[in-house]
Design a protein around this motif. Structure first.
Motif, PDB file in Angstrom:
ATOM      1  N   ALA A   1       0.815  -1.220   0.000  1.00  0.00           N
ATOM      2  CA  ALA A   1       0.000   0.000   0.000  1.00  0.00           C
ATOM      3  C   ALA A   1       0.850   1.271   0.000  1.00  0.00           C
ATOM      4  CB  ALA A   1      -0.952   0.005   1.192  1.00  0.00           C
ATOM      5  N   THR A   2       2.155   1.165   0.318  1.00  0.00           N
ATOM      6  CA  THR A   2       2.993   2.362   0.249  1.00  0.00           C
ATOM      7  C   THR A   2       3.480   2.620  -1.180  1.00  0.00           C
ATOM      8  OG1 THR A   2       5.120   1.278   0.728  1.00  0.00           O
ATOM      9  CG2 THR A   2       3.806   2.028   2.625  1.00  0.00           C
ATOM     10  N   ALA A   3       3.126   1.728  -2.107  1.00  0.00           N
ATOM     11  CA  ALA A   3       3.455   1.916  -3.522  1.00  0.00           C
ATOM     12  C   ALA A   3       2.158   1.774  -4.323  1.00  0.00           C
ATOM     13  CB  ALA A   3       4.486   0.877  -3.973  1.00  0.00           C
ATOM     14  N   PRO A   4       1.235   2.735  -4.167  1.00  0.00           N
ATOM     15  CA  PRO A   4      -0.093   2.609  -4.773  1.00  0.00           C
ATOM     16  C   PRO A   4      -0.046   2.557  -6.291  1.00  0.00           C
ATOM     17  CG  PRO A   4       0.197   4.799  -3.858  1.00  0.00           C
ATOM     18  CD  PRO A   4       1.389   3.989  -3.436  1.00  0.00           C
ATOM     19  N   GLN A   5      -0.844   1.668  -6.841  1.00  0.00           N
ATOM     20  CA  GLN A   5      -0.917   1.471  -8.285  1.00  0.00           C
ATOM     21  C   GLN A   5      -1.802   2.537  -8.925  1.00  0.00           C
ATOM     22  OE1 GLN A   5      -2.433  -2.522  -8.646  1.00  0.00           O
ATOM     23  NE2 GLN A   5      -0.710  -3.410  -7.538  1.00  0.00           N
ATOM     24  N   GLY A   6      -1.662   2.663 -10.239  1.00  0.00           N
ATOM     25  CA  GLY A   6      -2.538   3.558 -10.981  1.00  0.00           C
ATOM     26  C   GLY A   6      -1.914   4.906 -11.254  1.00  0.00           C
ATOM     27  N   LYS A   7      -2.675   5.726 -11.966  1.00  0.00           N
ATOM     28  CA  LYS A   7      -2.204   7.046 -12.368  1.00  0.00           C
ATOM     29  C   LYS A   7      -2.993   8.121 -11.637  1.00  0.00           C
ATOM     30  CE  LYS A   7      -0.370   5.777 -16.841  1.00  0.00           C
ATOM     31  NZ  LYS A   7       0.613   4.961 -16.170  1.00  0.00           N
ATOM     32  N   GLY A   8      -2.536   9.347 -11.777  1.00  0.00           N
ATOM     33  CA  GLY A   8      -3.241  10.480 -11.196  1.00  0.00           C
ATOM     34  C   GLY A   8      -2.938  10.647  -9.714  1.00  0.00           C
ATOM     35  N   VAL A   9      -3.739  11.485  -9.077  1.00  0.00           N
ATOM     36  CA  VAL A   9      -3.548  11.789  -7.662  1.00  0.00           C
ATOM     37  C   VAL A   9      -4.022  10.608  -6.827  1.00  0.00           C
ATOM     38  CG1 VAL A   9      -4.111  13.384  -5.799  1.00  0.00           C
ATOM     39  CG2 VAL A   9      -3.850  14.248  -8.136  1.00  0.00           C
ATOM     40  N   ARG A  10      -3.183  10.202  -5.883  1.00  0.00           N
ATOM     41  CA  ARG A  10      -3.520   9.069  -5.016  1.00  0.00           C
ATOM     42  C   ARG A  10      -3.336   9.467  -3.556  1.00  0.00           C
ATOM     43  NH1 ARG A  10       0.878   6.050  -7.812  1.00  0.00           N
ATOM     44  NH2 ARG A  10       1.281   8.229  -8.083  1.00  0.00           N
TER      45      ARG A  10
END
Length: 159
Positions: free
Chosen positions: A12-21
């Motif tokens: 969870a400290t390396a969240p997947q996906g693009k944009g603001v997380r």
């Protein structure tokens, strides 16, 4: 249409996906930071711990307490949300879990507004279910009601 929570195996400290997380996690109301998921956060960024400790230290003049949320920006598109959803910590003699579901619910409602404002997706471990001692079957419906039902994408990481 409401989205559902996406479950993935990962960190969870390396969240997947693009944009603001936004990485959301549960903190205690004692100012303690030193066990569980927060250690993984601190290994990556010093800011969330420093901000949380300052927030607790200066609590007489701010909103620190159960149900409160502190957003800390750690990179241009990444934030950490410190959610105060745990009363104290578990000790050898304590009875009952420190998790406070009502506080997590309140914090998630605030988090939803912030995620919408930032146009962000939310990423988290099984919040409230580690050291806080909560049960996922009680936490998951809160996430669904406060976040995914409002169209905010949520990814839960099982490490």
């Amino acid at each position: 249409m409401a989205e559902s929570i996406e479950y993935v195996h990962g960190d969870a400290t390396a969240p997947q996906g693009k944009g603001v997380r936004i990485i959301a996690h549960v903190c205690n109301d004692l100012g303690g930071w030193g066990k569980g998921f927060v250690l993984a956060l601190s290994r990556r960024w010093p800011e969330p711990e420093a901000a949380y400790r300052r927030w607790h230290r200066e609590r007489a003049g701010n909103d620190f307490g159960l149900g409160a949320v502190q957003l800390v920006q750690v990179s241009p598109y990444l934030w950490v949300a410190n959610l105060v959803g745990q009363r104290g910590i578990r000790t050898g003699r304590s009875t009952g879990a420190p998790v406070r579901y009502e506080a997590i619910d309140t914090a998630l409602a605030t988090l939803a507004a912030e995620a919408r404002r930032l146009g962000a997706s939310v990423h988290m471990p099984l919040i409230g279910c580690g050291l806080a001692g909560g049960r996922w079957e009680r936490v998951e419906p809160l996430i669904t009601a406060r976040l995914t039902a409002k169209g905010i994408p949520v990814t839960v990481y099982d490490h």
